[in-house]
Design a protein around this motif. Structure first.
Motif, PDB file in Angstrom:
ATOM      1  N   ASN A   1      -6.853  99.829  -1.601  1.00 38.20           N
ATOM      2  CA  ASN A   1      -5.757  98.952  -1.200  1.00 38.20           C
ATOM      3  C   ASN A   1      -4.663  99.773  -0.525  1.00 38.20           C
ATOM      4  O   ASN A   1      -4.803 100.987  -0.344  1.00 38.20           O
ATOM      5  CB  ASN A   1      -5.199  98.186  -2.412  1.00 38.20           C
ATOM      6  N   GLY A   2      -3.575  99.110  -0.177  1.00 33.62           N
ATOM      7  CA  GLY A   2      -2.460  99.772   0.505  1.00 33.62           C
ATOM      8  C   GLY A   2      -2.702  99.888   2.002  1.00 33.62           C
ATOM      9  O   GLY A   2      -3.511  99.165   2.584  1.00 33.62           O
TER      10      GLY A   2
ATOM     11  N   GLY B   1     -14.186  91.618  10.576  1.00 32.56           N
ATOM     12  CA  GLY B   1     -12.763  91.436  10.875  1.00 32.56           C
ATOM     13  C   GLY B   1     -12.123  92.682  11.472  1.00 32.56           C
ATOM     14  O   GLY B   1     -11.241  92.580  12.331  1.00 32.56           O
ATOM     15  N   LEU B   2     -12.563  93.881  11.041  1.00 33.21           N
ATOM     16  CA  LEU B   2     -11.983  95.103  11.595  1.00 33.21           C
ATOM     17  C   LEU B   2     -12.367  95.265  13.055  1.00 33.21           C
ATOM     18  O   LEU B   2     -11.520  95.604  13.893  1.00 33.21           O
ATOM     19  CB  LEU B   2     -12.444  96.321  10.782  1.00 33.21           C
ATOM     20  N   SER B   3     -13.633  95.015  13.381  1.00 33.24           N
ATOM     21  CA  SER B   3     -14.073  95.092  14.780  1.00 33.24           C
ATOM     22  C   SER B   3     -13.276  94.123  15.648  1.00 33.24           C
ATOM     23  O   SER B   3     -12.870  94.451  16.777  1.00 33.24           O
ATOM     24  CB  SER B   3     -15.562  94.771  14.886  1.00 33.24           C
ATOM     25  N   HIS B   4     -13.055  92.921  15.107  1.00 33.49           N
ATOM     26  CA  HIS B   4     -12.285  91.924  15.863  1.00 33.49           C
ATOM     27  C   HIS B   4     -10.848  92.388  16.075  1.00 33.49           C
ATOM     28  O   HIS B   4     -10.290  92.236  17.169  1.00 33.49           O
ATOM     29  CB  HIS B   4     -12.307  90.583  15.122  1.00 33.49           C
TER      30      HIS B   4
ATOM     31  N   PRO C   1      -2.815  94.619  11.616  1.00 35.82           N
ATOM     32  CA  PRO C   1      -2.898  94.038  10.258  1.00 35.82           C
ATOM     33  C   PRO C   1      -4.327  94.186   9.737  1.00 35.82           C
ATOM     34  O   PRO C   1      -5.292  94.057  10.496  1.00 35.82           O
ATOM     35  CB  PRO C   1      -2.530  92.569  10.474  1.00 35.82           C
ATOM     36  N   ALA C   2      -4.460  94.480   8.470  1.00 36.73           N
ATOM     37  CA  ALA C   2      -5.795  94.598   7.892  1.00 36.73           C
ATOM     38  C   ALA C   2      -6.452  93.218   7.856  1.00 36.73           C
ATOM     39  O   ALA C   2      -5.806  92.219   7.522  1.00 36.73           O
ATOM     40  CB  ALA C   2      -5.705  95.180   6.496  1.00 36.73           C
ATOM     41  N   PRO C   3      -7.734  93.131   8.199  1.00 36.19           N
ATOM     42  CA  PRO C   3      -8.413  91.824   8.169  1.00 36.19           C
ATOM     43  C   PRO C   3      -8.599  91.309   6.747  1.00 36.19           C
ATOM     44  O   PRO C   3      -8.637  92.082   5.780  1.00 36.19           O
ATOM     45  CB  PRO C   3      -9.761  92.128   8.825  1.00 36.19           C
ATOM     46  N   VAL C   4      -8.709  90.011   6.625  1.00 36.27           N
ATOM     47  CA  VAL C   4      -8.936  89.382   5.330  1.00 36.27           C
ATOM     48  C   VAL C   4     -10.242  89.898   4.739  1.00 36.27           C
ATOM     49  O   VAL C   4     -11.253  90.002   5.438  1.00 36.27           O
ATOM     50  CB  VAL C   4      -8.988  87.845   5.468  1.00 36.27           C
ATOM     51  N   GLY C   5     -10.196  90.263   3.475  1.00 36.38           N
ATOM     52  CA  GLY C   5     -11.397  90.751   2.806  1.00 36.38           C
ATOM     53  C   GLY C   5     -11.488  92.258   2.748  1.00 36.38           C
ATOM     54  O   GLY C   5     -12.291  92.810   1.987  1.00 36.38           O
TER      55      GLY C   5
ATOM     56  N   ILE D   1      -3.486  98.851   8.944  1.00 38.60           N
ATOM     57  CA  ILE D   1      -4.378  99.950   9.295  1.00 38.60           C
ATOM     58  C   ILE D   1      -3.856 100.629  10.557  1.00 38.60           C
ATOM     59  O   ILE D   1      -3.561  99.950  11.555  1.00 38.60           O
ATOM     60  CB  ILE D   1      -5.819  99.458   9.536  1.00 38.60           C
ATOM     61  N   LEU D   2      -3.719 101.958  10.500  1.00 38.94           N
ATOM     62  CA  LEU D   2      -3.381 102.730  11.694  1.00 38.94           C
ATOM     63  C   LEU D   2      -4.685 103.218  12.303  1.00 38.94           C
ATOM     64  O   LEU D   2      -5.419 103.997  11.687  1.00 38.94           O
ATOM     65  CB  LEU D   2      -2.479 103.916  11.347  1.00 38.94           C
TER      66      LEU D   2
END
Length: 517
Positions: A36-37, A63-66, A84-88, A94-95
């Motif tokens: 997390n975080g 979601g990250l790829s998107h 923004p971090a994707p849901v899930g 995320i940098l």
């Protein structure tokens, strides 16, 4: 010639205690990503992800790829973007850090820049650096960690507003080769990072904290407990006994007396003559009687950068247990216009016996080095003698902040130093040194003069120093006036101030040409 030196025993530690060193950032390696975080993730060109990134992408149903595609992040080297971090995924933000094309030939220096840049962008975005996830080789991971530690350094110890603090207590590098990367990092790279950290710290301190005696105290503390180290100190009384009129003359005008610090690291074969590294250590330079322009005087605390880097290089070599013998010499003085200060027109006698007419008391760095390098040359008969000095404004004007000026009588040394500079990022540029430059410092009162209207600045300064080095000695002079410090940030230097220039260069050069031979 009689050589009288004193072993350092029980120096008063008041300066060290009153201004303790900035705590270093600890670097930890792990193969377990946080759950997390905020996080930092390396991304290749085209949005390609490594093992850890692919796992996050799977958890988030692509979601990250998107997020990467929607943000337009291309993964090119040295690019970053916060998404923004994707849901899930379980994270907040995320940098994304660009790693370039997967499989491309990336140098160690480039990996270091990627690591330093990632930390700085993370601190700007999140106020602190979260875990950094990189699916790269163990060598690349170690170099990313090295750059990250250098990039995390910030001289913020005197800020009273906590919100301005940017120093990081620790960094976490997540990689599948964590054990191997950690071993490489701790053996070869962390000792160099530690030495550069100490060098930056001491160079950045104000001159009411670091002066000749406290410089010796602080470095003595840093060397404490290291193997194969012996420290000697020459005080003002011994300087006069040894005939060091050039070094003593510069320090005469200050209430803080001059010092010469000699650190011997004998990690190589017994009987091998050591490489000698000598540094100009003017802890503050008013110009003396030849007073500097006051608006630009504040940064003259950096005029001891050469001496700090000389000590830092020895610390780096000792820290990684290098199989080599090396001696570092810091020629230390505070150049002040006191009642006992030397004057333009004075003549002093150096340790070599050569006499020097003082044309400008602001050409003081070459004076302290005249005695420092002569002592190093004649005491140790080194296979290589290098000096580092913030010596001339002309070198700075010629080369700006991209290169140190390098001078030598030996072209083969220039070629090798140039190659080491490109490899490490401590780059050098060859400037001329010929017989005309030595003639330019001849004097009608003494053997030589330390300045003159017809003497071309950087080359004349090099010739002056070379006058006190035997022709048979392999000698390299590095004029670091334009590159020792900068207020501009870079990937591996976020804080305004010292770059700790020369440590990576000399560490790499000595490793390639002297270790184990």
């Amino acid at each position: 010639m009689k050589k009288t030196v004193s072993l350092l025993t029980g120096i008063a530690m008041s300066a060290v205690l009153s201004a303790t060193a900035l705590a270093q950032t600890a670097v930890n390696f792990t193969n377990q990503a946080p759950e997390n975080g905020n996080i930092v993730i390396g991304v290749y060109e085209g949005g390609e992800l490594g093992q850890y990134g692919a796992s996050i992408d799977s958890k988030s149903n692509k979601g990250l790829s998107h997020a990467i595609s929607a943000s337009g992040f291309d993964g090119k080297v040295m690019t970053t973007k916060v998404v923004p971090a994707p849901v899930g995924a379980g994270y907040e933000q995320i940098l994304l850090v660009g790693l370039g094309a997967k499989g491309a030939d990336v140098s160690a220096l480039q990996w270091q820049k990627i690591g330093g840049n990632a930390v700085q962008k993370a601190v700007s975005a999140f106020k602190s650096a979260p875990a950094m996830i990189f699916d790269v080789s163990e060598d690349a991971s170690a170099n990313i960690a090295f750059g990250a530690k250098l990039g995390s350094y910030y001289f913020d110890k005197y800020y009273t507003d906590d919100s301005r603090h940017r120093s990081q207590d620790e960094l976490e590098i997540v990689t599948g080769q964590s054990d191997q990367a950690e071993r490489l990092y701790e053996a070869e790279l962390d000792p160099v990072a530690n030495a550069m950290w100490y060098t930056r710290d001491i160079s950045n301190e104000p001159s009411n904290v670091i002066y000749p005696e406290s410089f010796v105290e602080r470095w003595t503390e840093h060397f404490k407990g290291m193997d194969n180290i012996k420290i000697k100190v020459i005080d003002e009384k011994e300087m006069q006994e040894l005939g060091m009129g050039a070094l003593y003359g510069v320090g005469r005008g200050s209430k803080r007396p001059p010092r010469m610090m000699i650190v011997e690291y004998m990690g190589g074969n017994k009987g091998d003559n050591p490489v000698v590294i000598a540094g100009k250590g003017i802890t503050f330079d008013t110009g003396g009687i030849s007073m500097k322009n006051p608006p630009n005087m504040w940064n003259m605390k950096f005029d001891m950068s050469g001496a700090a880097s000389a000590m830092g290089t020895v610390h780096a070599l000792a820290g990684r247990g290098a199989k080599v013998n090396v001696v570092g010499i810091a020629a230390l003085a505070e150049n002040m216009p006191g009642g006992n200060a030397q004057r333009p027109g004075d003549v002093v006698t150096s340790m070599s016996g050569k006499t020097i007419q003082i044309r400008s008391t602001d050409a003081e760095g070459r004076l302290v080095l005249a005695d420092g390098i002569y002592y190093g040359d004649t005491t140790y008969n080194p296979p290589l003698l290098v000096d580092l000095a913030t010596l001339t404004g002309s070198a700075s004007r010629a080369l700006g902040s991209d290169y140190a000026a390098v001078f030598s009588r030996h072209d083969d040394l220039i070629e090798k130093f140039t190659a080491a500079g490109k490899e490490t990022g401590d780059e050098v540029w060859h400037l001329p040194l010929n017989e005309n430059h030595f003639k330019a410092i001849e004097n009608n009162v003494a053997d030589v003069m330390n300045s003159g209207p017809d003497a071309p600045g950087a080359s004349a300064g090099a010739a002056f120093i070379g006058t006190f080095v035997r022709d048979t000695t392999n000698w390299v002079h590095l004029d670091i006036a334009g590159i020792a410090y900068s207020d501009k940030p870079s990937a591996t230097k976020a804080s305004p101030g010292s770059r700790a220039y020369g440590i990576r260069l000399l560490n790499a050069y000595i490793k390639e040409h002297f270790e184990g031979k």
